[in-house]
Write a protein that holds these residues in place. Structure first.
Motif, mmCIF file in Angstrom:
data_model
loop_
_atom_site.group_PDB
_atom_site.id
_atom_site.type_symbol
_atom_site.label_atom_id
_atom_site.label_comp_id
_atom_site.label_asym_id
_atom_site.label_seq_id
_atom_site.Cartn_x
_atom_site.Cartn_y
_atom_site.Cartn_z
ATOM 1 N N LEU A 61 3.733 -2.836 -11.194
ATOM 2 C CA LEU A 61 1.871 -3.060 -9.993
ATOM 3 C C LEU A 61 2.072 -5.457 -10.008
ATOM 4 O O LEU A 61 2.676 -5.807 -10.207
ATOM 5 C CB LEU A 61 1.111 -3.731 -11.612
ATOM 6 N N HIS A 63 -0.154 -7.394 -6.580
ATOM 7 C CA HIS A 63 -1.323 -7.382 -6.057
ATOM 8 C C HIS A 63 -1.148 -6.006 -4.770
ATOM 9 O O HIS A 63 -0.117 -5.992 -3.918
ATOM 10 C CB HIS A 63 -1.087 -8.646 -4.786
ATOM 11 N N PRO A 64 -2.539 -5.779 -4.094
ATOM 12 C CA PRO A 64 -2.216 -5.424 -3.265
ATOM 13 C C PRO A 64 -1.969 -5.106 -1.895
ATOM 14 O O PRO A 64 -1.089 -3.985 -0.817
ATOM 15 C CB PRO A 64 -3.403 -4.678 -2.811
ATOM 16 N N VAL A 67 2.104 -4.307 -1.631
ATOM 17 C CA VAL A 67 2.468 -2.798 -2.242
ATOM 18 C C VAL A 67 3.085 -2.135 -0.630
ATOM 19 O O VAL A 67 2.766 -3.017 0.935
ATOM 20 C CB VAL A 67 1.487 -1.936 -2.107
ATOM 21 N N HIS A 145 -0.245 -0.596 -6.794
ATOM 22 C CA HIS A 145 -1.407 -2.251 -7.767
ATOM 23 C C HIS A 145 -2.215 -1.450 -8.394
ATOM 24 O O HIS A 145 -2.506 -0.305 -8.776
ATOM 25 C CB HIS A 145 -2.529 -2.556 -6.521
#
Length: 285
Positions: A61, A63-64, A67, A145
């Protein structure tokens, strides 16, 4: 009919399960057992804040913004797109299970609705697993994320906030972006994934409709006007409606108000006039 097992114990087991296949099977089992009258809403500890639902170690996972967004001209980019959608569906299983597990003052019909959603989201994930496998990938091969579960945590205090901000914002955004994703996949000849997204889009209209219905019912019970309440909750939680294309026909089928649809149409027209790019992440489920 005799109900022998606690609904909430089984739901908690499903929510906390970190093994993907076991979680999917549990989501499907709890829906079957509830429909068959084998589960009782008793004999369980009260719900508690859940920092994270059960999930496998992978995907990582991030931070957006981290991605990966690769073009569909490569197998990696193709796989990354399908993986992002699969991650959404996996999280959607947990969000639906959490709604049924957490909001215990809601009626049986609410429980049944969200158990149905959880089981259908499990089916969606299985379909996307198959498409990833066809490309030589598995779930966990790409970073993802945690935005969906973050919204679940933010709304764990109130069913009204959950219904407003998850189905009516995050899931509804999925209705908007899916046709564009299908066009891109069709453009590279991936008709099998287009067909999978046809199934997902059809079901998601129903899921958003469930959220809309319960949002309206909770507003009615509390003597609140739905649209001002929705706007207030958006403001309180710092959520904005994204400029870009809106799937107005799907949103209408899911029960959005006529004046909401008119406002979204205006947002879409303004975005088109300024050549604003459509946003897939952040506002997507």
């Amino acid at each position: 009919m005799n109900r022998e097992q606690s609904l909430y114990s089984l739901l908690e087991t499903a929510l906390l399960c970190p093994v993907v296949e076991d979680k999917l099977a549990l989501a499907e089992r709890v829906r079957r057992d509830w429909d068959a009258g084998r589960l009782a809403r008793s004999d369980a500890a009260p719900p508690y804040p859940l920092p994270q639902a059960g999930r496998p170690e992978r995907p990582e996972l991030v931070h957006p913004a981290r991605v990966p967004r690769r073009g569909l001209s490569t197998r990696q980019g193709h796989g990354a797109l399908l993986h992002a959608i699969a991650h959404i569906e996996f999280n959607a299983v947990n969000l639906a299970l959490d709604a049924a597990w957490r909001f215990r003052d809601m009626p049986d019909a609410f429980v049944g609705d969200w158990l149905r959603v959880a089981a259908e989201e499990a089916g969606h994930f299985r379909l996307l697993q198959g498409r990833l496998a066809a490309l030589g990938f598995v779930y966990g091969d790409f970073p993802a994320h945690d935005g969906l579960w973050a919204m679940c945590r933010k709304t764990d205090h109130d069913a009204l906030a959950r219904m407003a901000l998850v189905p009516r914002v995050l899931e509804a955004r999925g209705l908007d972006v899916t046709p564009g994703i299908q066009r891109k996949l069709a453009g590279i000849g991936d008709d099998d994934s287009v067909a999978v997204l046809d199934i997902i889009l059809r079901d998601e209209v129903g899921h958003v409709a469930i959220g809309n219905r319960w949002f309206g019912e909770l507003c009615r019970q509390r003597g609140l006007a739905p649209q001002p309440t929705f706007l207030r909750l958006l403001d309180e939680h710092g959520v904005r409606l994204h400029p870009g294309d809106y799937n107005l026909s799907a949103r209408a089928a899911a029960g959005f108000f006529a004046d909401e649809l008119a406002e979204l149409a205006r947002l879409g027209e303004a975005a088109a006039a300024t050549d604003f790019p459509s946003e897939k992440t952040g506002g997507t489920r």
